[in-house]
Design a protein around this motif. Sequence first.
Motif, PDB file in Angstrom:
ATOM      1  N   LEU A 214       0.834  -1.201   0.000  1.00 49.89           N
ATOM      2  CA  LEU A 214       0.000   0.000   0.000  1.00 49.89           C
ATOM      3  C   LEU A 214       0.870   1.254   0.000  1.00 49.89           C
ATOM      4  O   LEU A 214       0.581   2.225  -0.720  1.00 49.89           O
ATOM      5  CB  LEU A 214      -0.932  -0.001   1.209  1.00 49.89           C
ATOM      6  N   ALA A 215       1.945   1.252   0.801  1.00 56.21           N
ATOM      7  CA  ALA A 215       2.852   2.399   0.842  1.00 56.21           C
ATOM      8  C   ALA A 215       3.504   2.614  -0.523  1.00 56.21           C
ATOM      9  O   ALA A 215       3.682   3.753  -0.965  1.00 56.21           O
ATOM     10  CB  ALA A 215       3.916   2.190   1.915  1.00 56.21           C
ATOM     11  N   TRP A 216       3.876   1.511  -1.192  1.00 51.94           N
ATOM     12  CA  TRP A 216       4.457   1.622  -2.536  1.00 51.94           C
ATOM     13  C   TRP A 216       3.454   2.221  -3.519  1.00 51.94           C
ATOM     14  O   TRP A 216       3.792   3.090  -4.319  1.00 51.94           O
ATOM     15  CB  TRP A 216       4.910   0.245  -3.014  1.00 51.94           C
TER      16      TRP A 216
ATOM     17  N   LEU B 187       1.600   6.744  -6.644  1.00 45.70           N
ATOM     18  CA  LEU B 187       0.505   7.632  -7.043  1.00 45.70           C
ATOM     19  C   LEU B 187       0.885   9.092  -6.826  1.00 45.70           C
ATOM     20  O   LEU B 187       0.597   9.956  -7.668  1.00 45.70           O
ATOM     21  CB  LEU B 187      -0.749   7.283  -6.234  1.00 45.70           C
ATOM     22  N   GLN B 188       1.572   9.368  -5.727  1.00 41.71           N
ATOM     23  CA  GLN B 188       2.005  10.736  -5.452  1.00 41.71           C
ATOM     24  C   GLN B 188       3.006  11.227  -6.493  1.00 41.71           C
ATOM     25  O   GLN B 188       2.937  12.383  -6.943  1.00 41.71           O
ATOM     26  CB  GLN B 188       2.631  10.807  -4.058  1.00 41.71           C
ATOM     27  N   LEU B 189       3.909  10.362  -6.904  1.00 38.63           N
ATOM     28  CA  LEU B 189       4.882  10.736  -7.933  1.00 38.63           C
ATOM     29  C   LEU B 189       4.205  11.014  -9.268  1.00 38.63           C
ATOM     30  O   LEU B 189       4.552  11.969  -9.978  1.00 38.63           O
ATOM     31  CB  LEU B 189       5.924   9.624  -8.097  1.00 38.63           C
ATOM     32  N   ILE B 190       3.223  10.187  -9.614  1.00 41.67           N
ATOM     33  CA  ILE B 190       2.509  10.380 -10.875  1.00 41.67           C
ATOM     34  C   ILE B 190       1.752  11.705 -10.873  1.00 41.67           C
ATOM     35  O   ILE B 190       1.832  12.494 -11.823  1.00 41.67           O
ATOM     36  CB  ILE B 190       1.534   9.210 -11.124  1.00 41.67           C
ATOM     37  N   ILE B 191       1.042  11.986  -9.782  1.00 43.27           N
ATOM     38  CA  ILE B 191       0.239  13.204  -9.723  1.00 43.27           C
ATOM     39  C   ILE B 191       1.124  14.443  -9.635  1.00 43.27           C
ATOM     40  O   ILE B 191       0.784  15.497 -10.180  1.00 43.27           O
ATOM     41  CB  ILE B 191      -0.738  13.140  -8.530  1.00 43.27           C
TER      42      ILE B 191
ATOM     43  N   THR C 216       1.067  21.066 -10.152  1.00 42.00           N
ATOM     44  CA  THR C 216       1.991  21.699  -9.201  1.00 42.00           C
ATOM     45  C   THR C 216       1.318  21.989  -7.860  1.00 42.00           C
ATOM     46  O   THR C 216       1.916  22.619  -6.990  1.00 42.00           O
ATOM     47  CB  THR C 216       2.523  23.031  -9.772  1.00 42.00           C
ATOM     48  N   SER C 217       0.082  21.527  -7.694  1.00 39.53           N
ATOM     49  CA  SER C 217      -0.640  21.774  -6.443  1.00 39.53           C
ATOM     50  C   SER C 217       0.064  21.091  -5.276  1.00 39.53           C
ATOM     51  O   SER C 217       0.541  19.960  -5.390  1.00 39.53           O
ATOM     52  CB  SER C 217      -2.079  21.254  -6.553  1.00 39.53           C
ATOM     53  N   ARG C 218       0.129  21.787  -4.162  1.00 39.39           N
ATOM     54  CA  ARG C 218       0.760  21.255  -2.965  1.00 39.39           C
ATOM     55  C   ARG C 218      -0.171  20.367  -2.152  1.00 39.39           C
ATOM     56  O   ARG C 218       0.268  19.684  -1.238  1.00 39.39           O
ATOM     57  CB  ARG C 218       1.245  22.414  -2.081  1.00 39.39           C
ATOM     58  N   VAL C 219      -1.454  20.394  -2.467  1.00 38.04           N
ATOM     59  CA  VAL C 219      -2.452  19.710  -1.643  1.00 38.04           C
ATOM     60  C   VAL C 219      -2.242  18.200  -1.668  1.00 38.04           C
ATOM     61  O   VAL C 219      -2.313  17.530  -0.632  1.00 38.04           O
ATOM     62  CB  VAL C 219      -3.876  20.066  -2.115  1.00 38.04           C
ATOM     63  N   PHE C 220      -1.986  17.636  -2.844  1.00 38.67           N
ATOM     64  CA  PHE C 220      -1.903  16.183  -2.978  1.00 38.67           C
ATOM     65  C   PHE C 220      -0.785  15.606  -2.113  1.00 38.67           C
ATOM     66  O   PHE C 220      -0.988  14.628  -1.389  1.00 38.67           O
ATOM     67  CB  PHE C 220      -1.692  15.812  -4.448  1.00 38.67           C
ATOM     68  N   SER C 221       0.397  16.202  -2.207  1.00 34.37           N
ATOM     69  CA  SER C 221       1.519  15.712  -1.406  1.00 34.37           C
ATOM     70  C   SER C 221       1.281  15.943   0.079  1.00 34.37           C
ATOM     71  O   SER C 221       1.671  15.115   0.912  1.00 34.37           O
ATOM     72  CB  SER C 221       2.811  16.407  -1.839  1.00 34.37           C
ATOM     73  N   ALA C 222       0.632  17.054   0.412  1.00 35.94           N
ATOM     74  CA  ALA C 222       0.391  17.382   1.818  1.00 35.94           C
ATOM     75  C   ALA C 222      -0.564  16.401   2.476  1.00 35.94           C
ATOM     76  O   ALA C 222      -0.439  16.121   3.673  1.00 35.94           O
ATOM     77  CB  ALA C 222      -0.153  18.806   1.938  1.00 35.94           C
ATOM     78  N   VAL C 223      -1.509  15.856   1.713  1.00 36.33           N
ATOM     79  CA  VAL C 223      -2.475  14.918   2.311  1.00 36.33           C
ATOM     80  C   VAL C 223      -2.017  13.471   2.201  1.00 36.33           C
ATOM     81  O   VAL C 223      -2.381  12.631   3.037  1.00 36.33           O
ATOM     82  CB  VAL C 223      -3.874  15.079   1.673  1.00 36.33           C
TER      83      VAL C 223
ATOM     84  N   LEU D 125      -8.561   5.296  -4.004  1.00 39.18           N
ATOM     85  CA  LEU D 125      -9.769   5.785  -3.331  1.00 39.18           C
ATOM     86  C   LEU D 125      -9.427   6.581  -2.073  1.00 39.18           C
ATOM     87  O   LEU D 125     -10.163   7.515  -1.711  1.00 39.18           O
ATOM     88  CB  LEU D 125     -10.680   4.608  -2.980  1.00 39.18           C
ATOM     89  N   ILE D 126      -8.349   6.221  -1.402  1.00 36.24           N
ATOM     90  CA  ILE D 126      -7.927   6.980  -0.218  1.00 36.24           C
ATOM     91  C   ILE D 126      -7.644   8.424  -0.598  1.00 36.24           C
ATOM     92  O   ILE D 126      -8.104   9.360   0.078  1.00 36.24           O
ATOM     93  CB  ILE D 126      -6.686   6.326   0.431  1.00 36.24           C
ATOM     94  N   LEU D 127      -6.902   8.630  -1.684  1.00 38.85           N
ATOM     95  CA  LEU D 127      -6.605   9.994  -2.108  1.00 38.85           C
ATOM     96  C   LEU D 127      -7.872  10.704  -2.576  1.00 38.85           C
ATOM     97  O   LEU D 127      -8.109  11.864  -2.206  1.00 38.85           O
ATOM     98  CB  LEU D 127      -5.566   9.998  -3.224  1.00 38.85           C
ATOM     99  N   GLY D 128      -8.691  10.029  -3.385  1.00 39.96           N
ATOM    100  CA  GLY D 128      -9.926  10.659  -3.869  1.00 39.96           C
ATOM    101  C   GLY D 128     -10.849  11.059  -2.737  1.00 39.96           C
ATOM    102  O   GLY D 128     -11.415  12.158  -2.743  1.00 39.96           O
TER     103      GLY D 128
END
Length: 305
Positions: A71-73, A78-82, A87-94, A142-145
């Motif tokens: 799951l961590a992988w 997913l974070q690297l792809i997005i 350039t939004s900071r929100v995705f990495s922050a959450v 789904l966790i990110l969404g």
Amino acid sequence: MLFVITLLLLLCIFYWWALIRKTHYETINIYPFAKSALIICNFYFLGFLAYRWLENGYAPLSNLYESLIFLAWCLTGLQLIISNKTTSRVFSAVLTPIELLVVTLAYSLPQEMQIPAGLVPALQSNWLMLHVSMMIVSYSILILGSLLSIIILILFLKSKRQEEYYVTTLDPTSEISYEFKSALDSAINKINNEIYDVYILLIKNLDTWSYRLIGLGYITLTLGILAGAVWANEAWGSYWSWDPKETWSLITWLIFTGYLHVRLVNNWRGFETALIGSVGFISIWISYLGVNFLASGLHSYGWIK
């Protein structure tokens, strides 16, 4: 593992600092190091999984410890792809705090749960890789969404408070205080409108991303459940047995089915769909971890008994 946990902790602090300070961290020459650290974490998880697979001769998805690493992988990937798409900071922050919690939980499991063991007969199937991997990939998406749905709810509440904000203790019977009150009211309304417009634009962008991610996660979740049903029939002679994990997987699937239904059929947007997505976030974690701690069933082996 401690090295990766430390990296994720530093990344978590950095991304939240960049978000709170509203700094374009791409311009301060730290972002490349942050991205490199994330890549190191992702490759560490990949190397761990590959080593386990080669050493034991089967996909490393047979217990809670291995599934948490997988799951961590998925989350870091997913974070690297997005991060390459926006350039939004929100995705990495959450995402980074979730990754940190997942890896910390894996590290804190008892040692006997981290040691690979032979597969029980029910797990000795080619469906192991397909079913479990599809389920965990769907959970990561789904966790990110659904996390974005929670942020949308928070932004709606903040924008609502901002829109309704006005408190004054000035005496309305005084001509001077009335003039001052009018000027102050005009200034506050102007600021509120500007902030409200920013909130609405951000909400729309997050709502679009949340919908896309949940749609993709819903497809992989459906495929994972179908693969699990076929596997269950092969292993136990029944496609569905109302096992606690099966039941909560179905509940999670129904929640996101409802999300997509009201979005596509009823044309709901924003607050309403975000509320459903937020409920889905809770259901995902109950389905993935909750039933392993609180219930027992056909999926108890290799997890928590």
